[in-house]
Design a protein around this motif. Structure first.
Motif, PDB file in Angstrom:
ATOM      1  N   GLY A  54       0.798  -1.216   0.000  1.00  0.00           N
ATOM      2  CA  GLY A  54       0.000   0.000   0.000  1.00  0.00           C
ATOM      3  C   GLY A  54       0.830   1.266   0.000  1.00  0.00           C
ATOM      4  N   LYS A  75       4.015   3.738  -1.314  1.00  0.00           N
ATOM      5  CA  LYS A  75       4.652   3.965  -2.611  1.00  0.00           C
ATOM      6  C   LYS A  75       5.933   4.757  -2.409  1.00  0.00           C
ATOM      7  CE  LYS A  75       0.576   3.732  -5.454  1.00  0.00           C
ATOM      8  NZ  LYS A  75      -0.576   4.380  -5.964  1.00  0.00           N
ATOM      9  N   LYS A 121       8.522   5.897   0.897  1.00  0.00           N
ATOM     10  CA  LYS A 121       7.940   5.237   2.064  1.00  0.00           C
ATOM     11  C   LYS A 121       8.047   3.728   1.938  1.00  0.00           C
ATOM     12  CE  LYS A 121       5.207   6.195   5.788  1.00  0.00           C
ATOM     13  NZ  LYS A 121       5.231   7.291   6.731  1.00  0.00           N
ATOM     14  N   ARG A 130       0.514  -1.702  10.549  1.00  0.00           N
ATOM     15  CA  ARG A 130       0.290  -2.126   9.170  1.00  0.00           C
ATOM     16  C   ARG A 130       0.132  -3.647   9.105  1.00  0.00           C
ATOM     17  NH1 ARG A 130      -2.190  -1.663   5.419  1.00  0.00           N
ATOM     18  NH2 ARG A 130      -2.431   0.350   6.350  1.00  0.00           N
ATOM     19  N   GLU A 179      -7.595  -7.236   7.213  1.00  0.00           N
ATOM     20  CA  GLU A 179      -8.214  -6.994   5.905  1.00  0.00           C
ATOM     21  C   GLU A 179      -8.205  -8.254   5.051  1.00  0.00           C
ATOM     22  OE1 GLU A 179      -7.101  -2.247   5.771  1.00  0.00           O
ATOM     23  OE2 GLU A 179      -6.163  -3.589   4.342  1.00  0.00           O
ATOM     24  N   LYS A 197     -11.492  -1.718   4.122  1.00  0.00           N
ATOM     25  CA  LYS A 197     -10.279  -1.199   4.750  1.00  0.00           C
ATOM     26  C   LYS A 197     -10.496  -1.060   6.255  1.00  0.00           C
ATOM     27  CE  LYS A 197      -7.553   3.102   4.725  1.00  0.00           C
ATOM     28  NZ  LYS A 197      -6.723   2.668   5.775  1.00  0.00           N
ATOM     29  N   MET A 210     -14.220   0.004   6.617  1.00  0.00           N
ATOM     30  CA  MET A 210     -15.013   0.781   5.671  1.00  0.00           C
ATOM     31  C   MET A 210     -14.895   0.120   4.310  1.00  0.00           C
ATOM     32  SD  MET A 210     -14.945   4.834   4.940  1.00  0.00           S
ATOM     33  CE  MET A 210     -15.110   5.175   6.653  1.00  0.00           C
ATOM     34  N   GLY A 250     -17.930   3.350   1.280  1.00  0.00           N
ATOM     35  CA  GLY A 250     -17.837   4.273   2.404  1.00  0.00           C
ATOM     36  C   GLY A 250     -18.708   3.877   3.583  1.00  0.00           C
ATOM     37  N   GLU A 288     -19.441   2.179   6.982  1.00  0.00           N
ATOM     38  CA  GLU A 288     -18.619   1.784   8.113  1.00  0.00           C
ATOM     39  C   GLU A 288     -19.275   0.623   8.846  1.00  0.00           C
ATOM     40  OE1 GLU A 288     -17.933   4.921  10.966  1.00  0.00           O
ATOM     41  OE2 GLU A 288     -15.863   4.308  11.241  1.00  0.00           O
ATOM     42  N   ARG A 306     -17.541   5.383  20.481  1.00  0.00           N
ATOM     43  CA  ARG A 306     -16.308   6.177  20.361  1.00  0.00           C
ATOM     44  C   ARG A 306     -16.172   6.939  21.667  1.00  0.00           C
ATOM     45  NH1 ARG A 306     -13.944   5.489  15.759  1.00  0.00           N
ATOM     46  NH2 ARG A 306     -15.196   5.321  13.898  1.00  0.00           N
ATOM     47  N   GLY A 364     -12.191  10.123  20.569  1.00  0.00           N
ATOM     48  CA  GLY A 364     -12.519   9.669  19.216  1.00  0.00           C
ATOM     49  C   GLY A 364     -12.051   8.270  18.916  1.00  0.00           C
ATOM     50  N   LEU A 369      -5.964  12.180   9.846  1.00  0.00           N
ATOM     51  CA  LEU A 369      -5.968  13.497   9.235  1.00  0.00           C
ATOM     52  C   LEU A 369      -4.926  14.400   9.891  1.00  0.00           C
ATOM     53  CD1 LEU A 369      -9.812  13.945   9.021  1.00  0.00           C
ATOM     54  CD2 LEU A 369      -8.278  13.641   7.093  1.00  0.00           C
ATOM     55  N   VAL A 370      -4.770  14.281  11.199  1.00  0.00           N
ATOM     56  CA  VAL A 370      -3.872  15.196  11.917  1.00  0.00           C
ATOM     57  C   VAL A 370      -2.446  15.097  11.394  1.00  0.00           C
ATOM     58  CG1 VAL A 370      -2.959  15.837  14.171  1.00  0.00           C
ATOM     59  CG2 VAL A 370      -5.334  15.136  13.964  1.00  0.00           C
ATOM     60  N   SER A 371      -1.997  13.882  11.097  1.00  0.00           N
ATOM     61  CA  SER A 371      -0.630  13.758  10.577  1.00  0.00           C
ATOM     62  C   SER A 371      -0.534  14.391   9.197  1.00  0.00           C
ATOM     63  CB  SER A 371      -0.177  12.300  10.545  1.00  0.00           C
ATOM     64  OG  SER A 371      -0.888  11.593   9.570  1.00  0.00           O
ATOM     65  N   ALA A 372      -1.646  14.353   8.435  1.00  0.00           N
ATOM     66  CA  ALA A 372      -1.657  14.994   7.115  1.00  0.00           C
ATOM     67  C   ALA A 372      -1.476  16.512   7.281  1.00  0.00           C
ATOM     68  CB  ALA A 372      -2.970  14.698   6.393  1.00  0.00           C
TER      69      ALA A 372
END
Lengths: 666, 149
Positions: A315, A317, A320, A463, A470, A477, A515, A519, A521, A589, A593, A623-626
Motif C-alpha cells: 500500500g 509507494k 515510504k 500495518r 483486511e 479497509k 469501511m 464508504g 462503516e 467512540r 474519538g 488526518l492530523v498527521s496529514a
C-alpha cells in the motif's frame, strides 16, 4: 438478532448448531496440536511443516463443513419467512402485489446466499487444494511418494484448481446479475407503490447502472436479511429491563501504560520498552522461516527480512515503501541475526538479547562540527541523504543497578546496490567510517538535517495487524483497531461466549472498524487465530450483533472525579452485541474519538449504563498527521473560511436574483 | 465561481466520501449540499485510502478546508480541539519564521557575501568557511527544535 422459528425448524436448527459446536471443538483441538508442534523441537523443520500442513488441511475441511451447516441454518430462516408470508396472504393480511414482490425477494435472497455460499466453498476448496499441492511437493522431495505418482497428483490438483477458478467466476457473474435484478425490481416496486416518484426512479436506476457487475457486500446481505426478517419473522419479546453484575476487571489501565511507553524518548535511556511486541510479527516470520535457506544465519535473516519487507511496504509507494522494506531487513536482523553489542563489545544473537528497531528516518545529511573542522577530511558522505536507524537494547546499568533500555543508532547511505553503513553509536559515543578513516565523536555532536521521511515500529506493527485483518475479514479497509487488554475480563468474556477453556482470549481479541468501497462503516469483535498457517482474524464466536445501534448511553472512561467516583461519558452506541449467555456489549467512540468497548450493566426505558473495558488503540494514518506533514497553518484555515463564505454569498445572490426575476415575471 | 474553487470542492467531496458517513453526518446538511452542488461535476478525483492524504495530488486549499471542518465539526472533545489549534498555531509560527528568514535583508546580504568570497582562495575565505558550518548548525538546531521539515 434472534428470531423465533416454528418448532420443526427450531429443532433442525439446534441439530445444525450442535454439529457446528462439535466442529469448533475439533478445530480448537487441532489448533492446540499445531501450536505444540510449532513450539516443539522434534524432527526437522521440514517434518514439522509437513505435520502442520496435514493438520491445517483438516482444519479447512472442518471449516468447510461449518460453512455448509451455517448455510443450512440460513435456509431454515428463509423457509420460515416464506411460510409466514404465505400464511399472511391466505389470511388476506397483504395485497397480491405486495405478496408477489415479497415472495420474489425471499426466493431471490435465498438464491443469492446460496450462490455466495458456493463461492465461499470454492475459496475454501482452493485453499485446501493449494495446501495439498504443497504437501504433495513435500512428499515428492522427501521421497514419501514415487515421483511419477506425485507428478500425476500435482497435475490433477492443478487442473482442479484451474477449473474451480472458472466455476467460481461463473458464480460471481451470476450473483452480480441477480443482485442487480433484485435491486432493480425493488426500485420499480417502490415507484409502483408510490414510495418514490418516477423522476426519483430514473435517478436511482442511473445510480444502479454504475454498480452493475458488483456482488452484494457483506453489509448489503445483512441489510437484506434484516429487512426480510423484520417483515416476515417473529421477534421474541425482549425485556427492556436489564440488570447484571459487571464482569471481573484487573483494574489496571494497560493501554495507558503502553501509551506512556510509546512516548519515552528513544534517543536517551529509558526504563521500559518503546518497542511494542506484535504477535503477528512472530507468526509471519515463523512462516517465512520455514521456507528460508538455513545454511547461514545471514541468508536466513535476509530471506525473512525480504518477505517481511513486502508485507510492510503493502500500500505504500515511493520512498515510504523503500524505507518500509529496509526497516523490515534491519528489524529482522536485530531480532534474529547476530551483531556486536556496542555497550559491552560482545557478539550477541538477537534471540538472546534483541536489538529492537524503533524508527528508520531519512534525513538531509548530518552535521558534525568536529568532523567538519577536521582539515583534509572529506565529509561529503555526510552531506547527502542519510538513513538513521534508532534501536533500543536491554542493558545492565552499573550506576542505576538495574536493567534499562539503551539507544543504539546506525547511519546508512544509499547507492544503487543498497544501503551502506557509515556509522554506529551508543548514547555516548558514535563511530563514523568516512574517507577511509574510523573516527569517534561524542554522540551529542551528531546533528541531523531535515527529516525527509520516516517509518516507525508502531506504524509497521499497525500495518501488519491491519493487513492481517483486511486479508481475513475481506470487509473493506480497516480504519481502526483496538486490542482488549483486561485479562480478568477476558476470562469471564470467554465463558460468556461459550468458548472452551483452552482458547485463551488474552492478547488476541480486538474491536475493529472497517469501511468498504462504498464508504459504509462497520464494526466487529474479532479474534486472531494463531493456530492457522498464516495469521488469520475472524469474528469472535459466541457473540452476535443485535439490530440496535445509535442509542444514547453512559459509560465509564477509566478516570475518576474528585471524591473517587467514576467519571462517566455520554456517548452513542455504534453497534450492539449479545453473547450466548445474554450479556450485552456495545462499541462506541470515546471522548478522544477512539473506539471503545463497553459492558452494559443496566438498561431500562430511562437509561443505558455501561462500564468500559480497557482497550489499546493501534495508531491510524489520520488526518492530523496529514495537516502536520503539509504544515497547514492558521492562514490556510482563514483562506478556507473565506472561500466558503464567498461561495455562500454567491449562492444567496443567485437565489435572490432568481426570486426577483420570478416576481417580475421574467 | 472560478474553476479552481470548483475543483477544491470536487476534491473535498471525494475526501468526505472516502472518510465516510460518520464524518459527513457531522457536517451541517446545507454545507455538505453546497459542496456537492458547487463542485466541478466533471472532476471526480479518486483517492487511495492506503496513502497519506498529503502525499496524493490534493490542493493545499483542499486539505485546509478539511482541516477547518475537522476543527469545527469533528473534534470529540475540547482537548482534541485545543491540540489541533496548537498545531495550526505552531505551523503558523514556523511559516512566519521561514518568511522572516527568507526575506531578512541581513541574510540576503550574508548569502551574497558568502557566494562571492567562496570563489577567492585567501585567509578571508578560510574565515567564511569556518562561519558557514556554524551558520548551518544554528539553522539546523532551530529547525530541530521547531520540527520544521
Amino acid at each position: 438478532m434472534e428470531y423465533n422459528l416454528s418448532q420443526k425448524n427450531d429443532n433442525q436448527k439446534k441439530q445444525y448448531e450442535s454439529i457446528i459446536e462439535q466442529n469448533n471443538k475439533k478445530y480448537f483441538k487441532l489448533a492446540e496440536e499445531i501450536k505444540n508442534i510449532r513450539a516443539g523441537k522434534e524432527g526437522t523443520a521440514q517434518d514439522r511443516q509437513f505435520a502442520i500442513l496435514e493438520l491445517q488441511i483438516q482444519q479447512e475441511e472442518i471449516e468447510r463443513d461449518t460453512v455448509t451447516k451455517e448455510q443450512a441454518i440460513a435456509d431454515l430462516y428463509v423457509r420460515e419467512m416464506e411460510e409466514n408470508l404465505t400464511q399472511r396472504r391466505i389470511n388476506k393480511e397483504i395485497s397480491a402485489q405486495e405478496f408477489s414482490n415479497e415472495i420474489h425477494n425471499i426466493r431471490e435472497y435465498r438464491s443469492m446466499i446460496s450462490i455466495n455460499s458456493n463461492i465461499e466453498d470454492y475459496d475454501i476448496e482452493s485453499t485446501i487444494l493449494q495446501m495439498k499441492l504443497r504437501l504433495e511437493h513435500m512428499k515428492k522431495s522427501m521421497g514419501k511418494v514415487p515421483k511419477e505418482q506425485a507428478d500425476k497428483n500435482i497435475a490433477e490438483m492443478e487442473q482442479t484448481l484451474s477449473d474451480n477458478e472458472e466455476y467460481r467466476q461463473d458464480e460471481v457473474n451470476e450473483l452480480a446479475k441477480q443482485n442487480f435484478e433484485y435491486k432493480r425490481r425493488n426500485l420499480y416496486y417502490q415507484r409502483n407503490s408510490g414510495e418514490i416518484s418516477t423522476d426519483e426512479l430514473k435517478q436511482k436506476l442511473e445510480e444502479l447502472e454504475q454498480t452493475k457487475g458488483k456482488i452484494p457486500t457483506k453489509k448489503e446481505f445483512e441489510e437484506m436479511l434484516n429487512d426480510l426478517s423484520e417483515k416476515h419473522l417473529e421477534q421474541p419479546q425482549q425485556s427492556q429491563e436489564y440488570e447484571r453484575e459487571v464482569s471481573n476487571r484487573d483494574g489496571i489501565n494497560y493501554s495507558h501504560y503502553w501509551e506512556q511507553n510509546k512516548n519515552q524518548d528513544i534517543n536517551e535511556w529509558h526504563d521500559n520498552c518503546v518497542y511494542h511486541h506484535i504477535q503477528d510479527f512472530d507468526n509471519k516470520t515463523f512462516e517465512y522461516g520455514l521456507h528460508a535457506p538455513s545454511d547461514t544465519t545471514a541468508h536466513y535473516v535476509e530471506y525473512v527480512g525480504e518477505r517481511l519487507g513486502e508485507e510492510y511496504a503493502r500500500g505504500a509507494k515511493g520512498e515510504k515503501a523503500e524505507l518500509a522494506r529496509q526497516f523490515a531487513m534491519l528489524e529482522v536482523q536485530g531480532r534474529m541475526g547476530d551483531f556486536l553489542d556496542l555497550y559491552n563489545s560482545e557478539e550477541t544473537s538477537g534471540y538472546d538479547n534483541p536489538k529492537l528497531l524503533l524508527q528508520l528516518e531519512k534525513v538531509s545529511g548530518l552535521n558534525i562540527e568536529e568532523l567538519e573542522d577536521t582539515i583534509g577530511l572529506d565529509t561529503s558522505a555526510l552531506h547527502q541523504d542519510i538513513y538513521v536507524a534508532t534501536y533500543e537494547i536491554e542493558e545492565w546499568d552499573e550506576t542505576l543497578q538495574r536493567n534499562i533500555m539503551k539507544p543504539i543508532k546506525e547511519y546508512y547511505t544509499r547507492n544503487e546496490d543498497g544501503f551502506d553503513i557509515i556509522g554506529t553509536g551508543t548514547e555516548y559515543e558514535t563511530t563514523f567510517v568516512i574517507d577511509g578513516m574510523s573516527i569517534d565523536v561524542d554522540t551529542e555532536q551528531v546533528l541531523q538535517g531535515d527529516s525527509l521521511e520516516k517509518v516507525t515500529q508502531r506504524e509497521m506493527g499497525d500495518r501488519l495487524i491491519k493487513n492481517g485483518i483486511e486479508d481475513s475479514l475481506k470487509s473493506g479497509k480497516v480504519t481502526e483497531v483496538a486490542q482488549l487488554t483486561d485479562m480478568s475480563f477476558l476470562k469471564d468474556f470467554r465463558e460468556q461466549c461459550g468458548i472452551p477453556e483452552t482458547w485463551d482470549l488474552n492478547g488476541r481479541t480486538f474491536i475493529v472498524s472497517t469501511m468498504n468501497e462504498k464508504g459504509e462503516e462497520d464494526f466487529d469483535i474479532i479474534i486472531r487465530n494463531d493456530g492457522a498457517g498464516d495469521t488469520e482474524y475472524e469474528h469472535l464466536m459466541g457473540i452476535n450483533a443485535t439490530d440496535k445501534s445509535g442509542r444514547e448511553m453512559y459509560t465509564t472512561n477509566g478516570r475518576r472525579i474528585p471524591g473517587g467516583a467514576e467519571e462517566l461519558d455520554k456517548t452513542q452506541t455504534l453497534k450492539e452485541f449479545m453473547t450466548k449467555s445474554g450479556h450485552r456489549y456495545t462499541i462506541t467512540r470515546n471522548a478522544e474519538g477512539k473506539l471503545g468497548f463497553n459492558e452494559i450493566f443496566r438498561e431500562n426505558e430511562n437509561i443505558i449504563q455501561g462500564q468500559h473495558i480497557d482497550a489499546y488503540t493501534y495508531s491510524t494514518d489520520d488526518l492530523v498527521s496529514a495537516y502536520e506533514n503539509a504544515g497547514i497553518n492558521q492562514e490556510d484555515l482563514n483562506k478556507a473560511y473565506e472561500a466558503l463564505n464567498r461561495t455562500k454569498a454567491e449562492r444567496e445572490q443567485t437565489q435572490n436574483q432568481t426570486k426577483t426575476n420570478n416576481l417580475e415575471g421574467r | 465561481m472560478n474553476v479552481q474553487t470548483q475543483e477544491i470542492y470536487s476534491e473535498v467531496y471525494s475526501i468526505l466520501n472516502l472518510l465516510g458517513e460518520s464524518y459527513i453526518k457531522k457536517l451541517p446538511v446545507s454545507l455538505f449540499n453546497m459542496i456537492k452542488e458547487e463542485k466541478r461535476q466533471d472532476y471526480n478525483p479518486k483517492y487511495d485510502s492506503e496513502i497519506n492524504l498529503e502525499q496524493q495530488s490534493i490542493k493545499r486549499e483542499t486539505l485546509s478546508m478539511i482541516a477547518l471542518f475537522h476543527l469545527n465539526y469533528w473534534c470529540n472533545s475540547d482537548e482534541e480541539k485545543n491540540e489541533l489549534k496548537t498545531l495550526f498555531k505552531t505551523n503558523e509560527e514556523k511559516h512566519q519564521a521561514e518568511i522572516r528568514e527568507k526575506y531578512n535583508p541581513d541574510n540576503l546580504f550574508k548569502k551574497h557575501s558568502l557566494q562571492q568570497e567562496e570563489s577567492t582562495i585567501t585567509n578571508e575565505v578560510a574565515m567564511v568557511e569556518y562561519k558557514e558550518p556554524l551558520f548551518k548548525r544554528i539553522i539546523n538546531k532551530i529547525k530541530i527544535i521547531f520540527h520544521i521539515n
